[in-house]
Design a protein around this motif. Structure first.
Motif, short mmCIF file in Angstrom:
data_model
loop_
_atom_site.label_atom_id
_atom_site.label_comp_id
_atom_site.label_asym_id
_atom_site.label_seq_id
_atom_site.Cartn_x
_atom_site.Cartn_y
_atom_site.Cartn_z
N SER A 50 -8.66 -6.84 -17.27
CA SER A 50 -8.75 -6.29 -18.33
C SER A 50 -8.05 -7.12 -19.98
O SER A 50 -7.78 -5.74 -21.16
N HIS A 69 -0.16 -8.34 -19.01
CA HIS A 69 -0.25 -6.85 -18.18
C HIS A 69 -0.20 -6.94 -16.81
O HIS A 69 0.23 -6.31 -16.06
N CYS A 176 -1.06 -6.90 -10.70
CA CYS A 176 -2.41 -5.83 -11.06
C CYS A 176 -3.51 -6.26 -9.90
O CYS A 176 -3.71 -5.91 -9.08
ZN LIG Z 1 -5.69 -6.98 -14.51
#
Ligand SMILES: [Zn+2]
Ligand SMILES: [Zn+2]
Length: 367
Positions: A50, A69, A176
Motif C-alpha cells: 500500500s 503505515h 498491517c
Molecule cells: Zn500495509
C-alpha cells in the motif's frame, strides 16, 4: 524537533525509483503531540504494497506525504489528555484510527471509523492536524502513522500497547500484514478448524493469511501466485500445495474459503472462480479506484457464494493485535518468517523497486 524521514514528493513518477527517487530521505520538522496524541520513537517499519501504491499512483494521496503505515516503536512523549499510555511503552501502530465514538466504530469492528477514514484521505491525524513540515511546507501524514521516520506524532487512537518481548519487526508486521491477512481469515471468514484455505497472491499480507490460517487450525492450505519464489516460500511456511494461476485454472482447483490479497482485478476474478459452491471469497487487495472485475451473478446466486471485502482485519486492532502477539509468543505464528530483509531508511527507493518486482516479501526498516 528535527526528525529524519522519507517524504514522497510526487505520485506516479516512473521507475526505477532508485534512480528517479520519488521519496526524499531528508531532515524535517515534527511538532510535539497535541491533545490525545503521542510521539513514538520508531524502532521498525515494514514496506508494504500500500506504500508502493501511493508511490506508483495506484492509490492517489495528497503530496508531499511522509509514507509508512506499518510500524512499531516506543512512546517518547505524551500530549495532554493521554492518561492510559506511559512514556517507554512499546506500541504497534495501525493504519486507520478508531475514534471509538462514531456510529461506524460503535458497530464493533466490521466498519471503518468515519472520521478516521476521512482524516486518512486528507492526510491528517485524527484531530485534523498536520504535525510535519519540510522547508516550511506542510507535509501530509500517511494513514495517521507516517512510520518511515525516526519519530512520529500520532493519535492515541492509532496505537495498541504490546509487551516488551515482542521484537520491533514482529510488532510492525502485526500492525498491517498480520492484522489485514489474518483478519481476512479469522474475522471476515470466521475460519472453522480443519477448513481448507486458498490464498491468491502471497506477498506479505497473503503470506500472513497463510500463517494465521495454519495457527487457527486450517486443513489443507493452497497458495496461488505467478512467481515461483513466492510459491516455494509458501510451501516452506506450511502450505500443502502451491500453484501458478494457470495451473490452478487448468486443474479446476476449488476451495471453500479463498483469500485474495493482490489488488489485481484479474486475480480477484480468479479468486471468485476457485471458490467452491457455498464458499466465501474474502478480498483484502486494494485495487486502483477505476479498476473493475467481471463475475457471474448467476453463479453467485445459484452456487450460494459469499464475496466479502475486508479492511483493517474486519475487527478491532486493540483486541486482535494482542491476540496475534500471544500466538507469536506461543510459537504458533512465526511472523518473523515474513521478514525478507532489514534495511536502512536511506534504501527506501530501492526497496520500492524490490517490492514492485516481487523480489521481496517484507523489507523492514530498522531505526
Ligand atoms: Zn500495509
Ligand atoms: Zn470512529
Amino acid at each position: 524537533m528535527r526528525i529524519r524521514g522519507a517524504v514522497l514528493q510526487e505520485s506516479g513518477r516512473q521507475g526505477p525509483w532508485e534512480q528517479t527517487r520519488p521519496l526524499a530521505v531528508t531532515d524535517l520538522d515534527l511538532d510535539g503531540p497535541g491533545p490525545g496524541e503521542l510521539r513514538v520513537q520508531l524502532e521498525a517499519a515494514g514496506v508494504c504494497h500500500s506504500d508502493l501504491s501511493v508511490v506508483d499512483g495506484n492509490r492517489p494521496r495528497p503530496v508531499p506525504m511522509l509514507l509508512g503505515h506499518e510500524a512499531c516503536g516506543r512512546v517518547a512523549e505524551v500530549g495532554p489528555d493521554v492518561t492510559d499510555v506511559a512514556v517507554g511503552q512499546r506500541v504497534v501502530l495501525y493504519f486507520v484510527p478508531r475514534c471509538d465514538e462514531c456510529d461506524a466504530c460503535r458497530a464493533g469492528g466490521r466498519m471503518l471509523c468515519t472520521p478516521g477514514w476521512a482524516a486518512n484521505g486528507e492526510g491528517t491525524l485524527l484531530s485534523g492536524a498536520r504535525r510535519l513540515r519540510w522547508d516550511d511546507r506542510d507535509v501530509h501524514h500517511h494513514c495517521g502513522v507516517s512510520g518511515f521516520a525516526t519519530d512520529a506524532v500520532v493519535s492515541r487512537h492509532s496505537v495498541v500497547p504490546v509487551d516488551d518481548d515482542i521484537p520491533p519487526e514482529v510488532g510492525a508486521l502485526l500492525g498491517c500484514a498480520v492484522l489485514t491477512g489474518g483478519g481476512a481469515v479469522k474475522n471476515a471468514a470466521r475460519i472453522q478448524p480443519g477448513e481448507d484455505v486458498t490464498v491468491v497472491g502471497v506477498g506479505g499480507v497473503g503470506m500472513a493469511a497463510v500463517l494465521v490460517a495454519i495457527a487457527c487450525g486450517a486443513g489443507r492450505v493452497t497458495v496461488i501466485d505467478p512467481l515461483p519464489a513466492k510459491r516455494a516460500r509458501g510451501l516452506e511456511l506450511g502450505a500443502a500445495q502451491a500453484l501458478s494461476p494457470d495451473e490452478a485454472a487448468d486443474a479446476g482447483h476449488r476451495c471453500g474459503l479463498v483469500v485474495e490479497a493482490t489488488g489485481n482485478p484479474k486475480a480477484f476474478e480468479q479468486a471468485v472462480q476457485v471458490t467452491a459452491p457455498g464458499g466465501r471469497t474474502v478480498s483484502v487487495g486494494l485495487a486502483h479506484p477505476a479498476a473493475s472485475s467481471s463475475i457471474s451473478p448467476l453463479a453467485l446466486v445459484s452456487e450460494t457464494r459469499s464475496i466479502i471485502g475486508s479492511f483493517l482485519g474486519s475487527g478491532l486492532p486493540a483486541t486482535d493485535i494482542p491476540e496475534y502477539a500471544d500466538l507469536w509468543r506461543a510459537g504458533k505464528l512465526p511472523v518473523d518468517q515474513l521478514v525478507s530483509s532489514t534495511i536502512d531508511l536511506d534504501a527506501i527507493n530501492h526497496a520500492m523497486d524490490e517490492l514492485a518486482a516481487g523480489r521481496a516479501m517484507r523489507q523492514v526498516i530498522r531505526f
